[in-house]
Design an enzyme around this catalytic site. Structure first.
Site, PDB file in Angstrom:
ATOM      1  N   HIS A  32       1.064  -1.588   0.154  1.00 45.17           N
ATOM      2  CA  HIS A  32      -0.208   0.030  -0.057  1.00 45.17           C
ATOM      3  C   HIS A  32       1.008   1.291   0.146  1.00 45.17           C
ATOM      4  O   HIS A  32       2.414   1.209  -0.252  1.00 45.17           O
ATOM      5  CB  HIS A  32      -1.141   0.188   1.079  1.00 45.17           C
ATOM      6  CG  HIS A  32      -0.543  -0.349   2.661  1.00 45.17           C
ATOM      7  ND1 HIS A  32       0.870   0.360   3.284  1.00 45.17           N
ATOM      8  CD2 HIS A  32      -1.033  -0.789   3.715  1.00 45.17           C
ATOM      9  CE1 HIS A  32       0.556   0.772   4.007  1.00 45.17           C
ATOM     10  NE2 HIS A  32       0.070  -0.861   4.496  1.00 45.17           N
ATOM     11  N   HIS A  35       3.502   1.413   2.537  1.00 45.65           N
ATOM     12  CA  HIS A  35       5.141   0.394   1.614  1.00 45.65           C
ATOM     13  C   HIS A  35       6.287   1.725   0.982  1.00 45.65           C
ATOM     14  O   HIS A  35       6.752   1.502   1.116  1.00 45.65           O
ATOM     15  CB  HIS A  35       4.597  -0.718   1.742  1.00 45.65           C
ATOM     16  CG  HIS A  35       3.900  -1.583   2.833  1.00 45.65           C
ATOM     17  ND1 HIS A  35       2.940  -2.022   2.325  1.00 45.65           N
ATOM     18  CD2 HIS A  35       4.853  -1.889   4.018  1.00 45.65           C
ATOM     19  CE1 HIS A  35       2.116  -2.746   2.947  1.00 45.65           C
ATOM     20  NE2 HIS A  35       3.591  -2.957   4.073  1.00 45.65           N
ATOM     21  N   CYS A 140       2.306 -14.157  19.030  1.00 46.63           N
ATOM     22  CA  CYS A 140       0.942 -13.445  17.692  1.00 46.63           C
ATOM     23  C   CYS A 140       1.819 -13.199  16.100  1.00 46.63           C
ATOM     24  O   CYS A 140       2.611 -12.892  16.484  1.00 46.63           O
ATOM     25  CB  CYS A 140       1.125 -11.933  18.318  1.00 46.63           C
ATOM     26  SG  CYS A 140       0.130 -10.852  16.591  1.00 46.63           S
ATOM     27  N   CYS A 143       2.718 -10.131  14.497  1.00 39.71           N
ATOM     28  CA  CYS A 143       3.824  -9.342  14.632  1.00 39.71           C
ATOM     29  C   CYS A 143       5.235 -10.212  15.177  1.00 39.71           C
ATOM     30  O   CYS A 143       6.360 -10.256  14.894  1.00 39.71           O
ATOM     31  CB  CYS A 143       4.017  -9.244  16.477  1.00 39.71           C
ATOM     32  SG  CYS A 143       2.137  -8.226  16.720  1.00 39.71           S
ATOM     33  N   CYS A 157      -3.256  -8.890  21.488  1.00 42.88           N
ATOM     34  CA  CYS A 157      -2.165  -7.985  20.516  1.00 42.88           C
ATOM     35  C   CYS A 157      -2.278  -6.935  20.774  1.00 42.88           C
ATOM     36  O   CYS A 157      -2.977  -6.111  20.470  1.00 42.88           O
ATOM     37  CB  CYS A 157      -1.997  -8.833  19.307  1.00 42.88           C
ATOM     38  SG  CYS A 157      -0.246  -7.606  18.838  1.00 42.88           S
ATOM     39  N   LYS A 313      -5.933   5.935  10.114  1.00 42.85           N
ATOM     40  CA  LYS A 313      -4.651   4.378  10.324  1.00 42.85           C
ATOM     41  C   LYS A 313      -4.997   3.902   8.573  1.00 42.85           C
ATOM     42  O   LYS A 313      -6.522   3.427   8.559  1.00 42.85           O
ATOM     43  CB  LYS A 313      -4.945   3.516  11.568  1.00 42.85           C
ATOM     44  CG  LYS A 313      -3.897   2.661  11.340  1.00 42.85           C
ATOM     45  CD  LYS A 313      -4.100   2.186  12.137  1.00 42.85           C
ATOM     46  CE  LYS A 313      -3.281   0.557  12.610  1.00 42.85           C
ATOM     47  NZ  LYS A 313      -3.115  -0.739  13.109  1.00 42.85           N
ATOM     48  N   LYS A 316      -6.911  -2.648   6.126  1.00 46.93           N
ATOM     49  CA  LYS A 316      -8.099  -3.197   4.996  1.00 46.93           C
ATOM     50  C   LYS A 316      -9.447  -3.379   5.859  1.00 46.93           C
ATOM     51  O   LYS A 316     -10.432  -3.062   4.784  1.00 46.93           O
ATOM     52  CB  LYS A 316      -7.797  -4.406   5.494  1.00 46.93           C
ATOM     53  CG  LYS A 316      -6.104  -5.024   3.971  1.00 46.93           C
ATOM     54  CD  LYS A 316      -5.875  -6.304   3.705  1.00 46.93           C
ATOM     55  CE  LYS A 316      -4.828  -6.640   3.369  1.00 46.93           C
ATOM     56  NZ  LYS A 316      -4.313  -7.724   3.416  1.00 46.93           N
TER      57      LYS A 316
HETATM   58  O1  ME8 Z   1       7.575  -5.435   9.322  1.00 42.50           O
HETATM   59  N1  ME8 Z   1       3.971   4.138   6.486  1.00 42.50           N
HETATM   60  O2  ME8 Z   1       6.989  -6.569   6.685  1.00 42.50           O
HETATM   61  P1  ME8 Z   1       6.097  -5.479   6.843  1.00 42.50           P
HETATM   62  C1  ME8 Z   1       4.919   4.315   6.909  1.00 42.50           C
HETATM   63  N2  ME8 Z   1       8.832  -8.361   6.761  1.00 42.50           N
HETATM   64  N3  ME8 Z   1       5.791   2.850   6.372  1.00 42.50           N
HETATM   65  C2  ME8 Z   1       4.948   1.793   6.578  1.00 42.50           C
HETATM   66  C3  ME8 Z   1       3.531   1.859   7.047  1.00 42.50           C
HETATM   67  C4  ME8 Z   1       2.850   2.575   7.307  1.00 42.50           C
HETATM   68  N4  ME8 Z   1       1.239   2.983   6.984  1.00 42.50           N
HETATM   69  N5  ME8 Z   1       3.319   0.393   6.822  1.00 42.50           N
HETATM   70  C5  ME8 Z   1       4.065  -1.100   6.685  1.00 42.50           C
HETATM   71  C6  ME8 Z   1       8.289  -5.917   8.322  1.00 42.50           C
HETATM   72  N6  ME8 Z   1       5.620   0.585   6.313  1.00 42.50           N
HETATM   73  C7  ME8 Z   1       9.112  -7.255   7.683  1.00 42.50           C
HETATM   74  C8  ME8 Z   1      10.187  -6.506   8.141  1.00 42.50           C
HETATM   75  S1  ME8 Z   1      13.391  -6.353   7.489  1.00 42.50           S
HETATM   76  C9  ME8 Z   1      14.233  -6.846   7.898  1.00 42.50           C
HETATM   77  C10 ME8 Z   1      11.130  -7.072   8.041  1.00 42.50           C
HETATM   78  C11 ME8 Z   1       6.329  -0.113   6.702  1.00 42.50           C
HETATM   79  O3  ME8 Z   1       5.416  -5.722   5.307  1.00 42.50           O
HETATM   80  C12 ME8 Z   1       7.541  -0.598   8.116  1.00 42.50           C
HETATM   81  O4  ME8 Z   1       6.813  -0.197   9.079  1.00 42.50           O
HETATM   82  O5  ME8 Z   1       4.571  -5.249   8.251  1.00 42.50           O
HETATM   83  C13 ME8 Z   1       8.155  -1.781   7.537  1.00 42.50           C
HETATM   84  O6  ME8 Z   1       9.236  -0.788   7.339  1.00 42.50           O
HETATM   85  C14 ME8 Z   1       7.737  -1.861   6.145  1.00 42.50           C
HETATM   86  O7  ME8 Z   1       6.934  -1.179   5.562  1.00 42.50           O
HETATM   87  C15 ME8 Z   1       7.764  -3.905   5.491  1.00 42.50           C
HETATM   88  O8  ME8 Z   1       6.131  -3.634   6.368  1.00 42.50           O
END
Ligand code: ME8
Length: 532
Positions: A32, A35, A140, A143, A157, A313, A316
């Site tokens: 999204h 990301h 969880c 997480c 959680c 926030k 989905k």
């Molecule tokens: O945490 N705003 O994966 P992920 C800004 N696989 N950044 C965001 C966000 C938002 N609303 N939502 C998510 C993971 N992110 C692990 C990481 S690294 C060795 C393993 C950012 O798919 C989040 O902070 O949940 C993270 O840096 C990245 O997207 C991936 O999140």
């Protein structure tokens, strides 16, 4: 690629190489806009370093071994490997649409990565940092973290209020994190820029001062989930804890453990760009794992805030997830990149608003930048048949503009290197506005009517074109396609790596003939704005 420091150039670091990573995303749904924010931030910095002539290596990928990825595939009734293969394409397509210039794409199900993770496990074992114990706790699956009863909120959680963690009781391998508390604190104190911004560093120091608990680094393979994850070396009844494997991706990407030359060239990483929710893993677990493996620590962990959508926030369930690919289709890649970067301040959370996107597009990209280029090339076409004139004598106005070009470059570089990406763009934008003002004050349209002002008009046309050309390079990290189109309309070949060093000095390359074409950012159709 050779790299030379310009006299006034800022030095990004002692070494010629620059290795930058982002978090590797969970492939349990399409990416999204939140990301996308992280990937654009890292891409801006990677592109900046390439322009500085550094040997840049930018790695991204997906984190596939999590149980919730498996669970999502099962819920959708899709064979798990087929699911991750599809999501792999979805992610790569999204980052292509956003022009993210990664050099390496990692999937944690790759055999290479399995070997790297097992090697890290073995190194910790041989150091005596991994031991077996019985573990009970609330787990969880989203997480991938254990919680103590007091950490749950109403039995749920703390990060996923809709999930009730599962009580797990099993024999696990543990990593002796508690052993590394003092060394980590000493490292953070000796390296004030290790964790930025300062608020995140303070958070990590707070955790360290509370004392660290060892964490479990394996999961017992259970019926139905067999084979999901990387087997513990010599004990395949267990798989390696997904965070232990995921963090290791940063080593795999630069050749660990086999490609010694590549590894020596790029490790330690210069920056792991991550979001605020995964600070603990990157600033505590990861450095401790590296210390245990006798490997150098990354130089910096820049932590960004979270993006909300229209002040809510992203979720989905709320149905407010914005697909960055669709957005790019509607408004263009550089508009999306520009908007995200322009409003990006690592120290705070950000908000995505459709009205904001349309306003920045029309006011800044369209009115300020698009019009500037259009005016410059059209006037050269009209008054000088397209030939860029040699400048006549310069006055104070031109001198001031030249001084500002240099100070803009220096200040923007400093801001980028401090992860003040929105600020770097605003510094550069002040110069865009200043060049427009220069044209207005110089009134070339009046000069064109005065036969004795030929030299003066040459000066104004050249100065405006040269300032616009320098702007194209300063903006290339953010809006690379448009920067190249600016160069093209100024009659120049595409912007190359190293251009920040060799082409941002005033008059550093000659321009001969402009080539006006379509507007860079035509005004948004209100119908498009309505569908954003
Ligand atoms: O945490 N705003 O994966 P992920 C800004 N696989 N950044 C965001 C966000 C938002 N609303 N939502 C998510 C993971 N992110 C692990 C990481 S690294 C060795 C393993 C950012 O798919 C989040 O902070 O949940 C993270 O840096 C990245 O997207 C991936 O999140």
């Amino acid at each position: 690629m050779t790299y030379q420091h310009s006299e006034e150039g800022t030095d990004a670091g002692g070494s010629d190489s620059y290795y930058i990573t982002t978090a590797i995303d969970y492939p349990n749904g399409a990416p999204h806009i939140g990301h996308a924010l992280e990937k654009v931030a890292a891409d801006v910095v990677a592109r900046y370093h390439r322009l500085r002539g550094h040997d840049t290596f930018f790695s991204m990928g997906i984190d596939e071994n999590s149980l919730h990825v498996l669970r999502t595939a099962n819920e959708r009734g899709v064979e798990p490997h087929e699911w991750i293969n599809t999501l792999d394409e979805t992610f790569r397509r999204a980052w292509k649409a956003l022009d993210i210039s990664y050099d390496y794409w990692i999937r944690t199900t790759e055999e290479r990565h399995q070997r790297a993770s097992q090697e890290m496990f073995r190194r910790a074992l041989s150091k005596g940092d991994i031991y077996k114990d019985n573990y009970s706790g609330w787990y969880c699956p989203n997480c991938n973290t254990f919680y103590a009863t007091e950490e749950l909120i109403g039995g749920r959680c703390p990060n996923h209020p809709s999930l009730s963690p599962e009580w797990l009781h099993e024999d696990n391998y543990f990593f002796a994190l508690s052993k590394y508390g003092e060394r980590l604190l000493a490292h953070i104190e000796a390296n004030p820029d290790f964790i930025v911004p300062a608020s995140r560093k303070a958070e990590v120091v707070g955790l360290l001062k509370q004392g660290l608990r060892d964490f479990s680094v394996s999961r017992l393979v259970r019926p139905g989930v067999e084979g999901w994850g990387i087997p513990v070396p010599e004990d395949p009844k267990h798989v390696i804890y997904v965070w232990f494997d995921a963090l290791t991706n940063y080593l795999t990407a630069v050749g660990f453990p086999d490609d010694e030359q590549k590894f020596a060239n790029y490790w330690p990483a210069d920056a792991h760009v991550i979001g605020k929710d995964i600070t603990r893993f990157h600033c505590l677990y990861w450095p401790a794992m590296l210390l245990s493996a006798d490997l150098p620590l990354p130089k910096q962990i820049p932590v960004h805030g979270f993006l909300s959508v229209e002040n809510q926030k992203i979720s989905k369930t709320l149905g407010n997830v914005i697909d960055p690919v669709k957005l790019v289709e509607k408004i263009g890649v550089d508009a999306v990149r520009y908007y995200l970067a322009r409003n990006l301040f690592f120290a705070s959370d950000g908000d995505f608003s459709r009205a904001g996107l349309a306003r920045f597009y029309n006011d800044e990209l369209g009115n300020d930048l698009g019009n500037l280029l259009n005016r410059v090339v059209s006037m050269i076409k009209r008054y000088r048949k397209g030939e860029v004139p040699a400048p006549g004598p310069q006055g104070t106005r031109e001198d001031e503009l030249q001084v500002m070009a240099i100070s803009t470059r220096e200040r923007a570089a400093e801001a980028i290197e401090n992860w003040e990406i929105g600020n770097a763009l605003s510094i550069t934008w002040n110069f865009v506005r200043r060049v427009n003002q220069y044209i207005e004050h110089s009134e070339p349209w009046k000069l064109a009517k005065q036969p004795d002002a030929e030299q003066q008009l040459n000066t104004v046309l050249y100065t405006a074109a040269e300032a616009t050309r320098i702007l194209a390079i300063l903006l290339a990290p953010y809006i690379p396609t448009s920067s190249n189109r600016m160069y093209e309309q100024l009659g120049l070949p595409a912007i190359q790596a190293g251009a920040w060093e060799t082409q941002t000095a005033w008059g550093s390359i000659p321009m001969t003939e402009v080539s006006p074409s379509a507007l860079l950012f035509p005004r948004l159709d209100p119908e498009v704005t309505a569908t954003l």
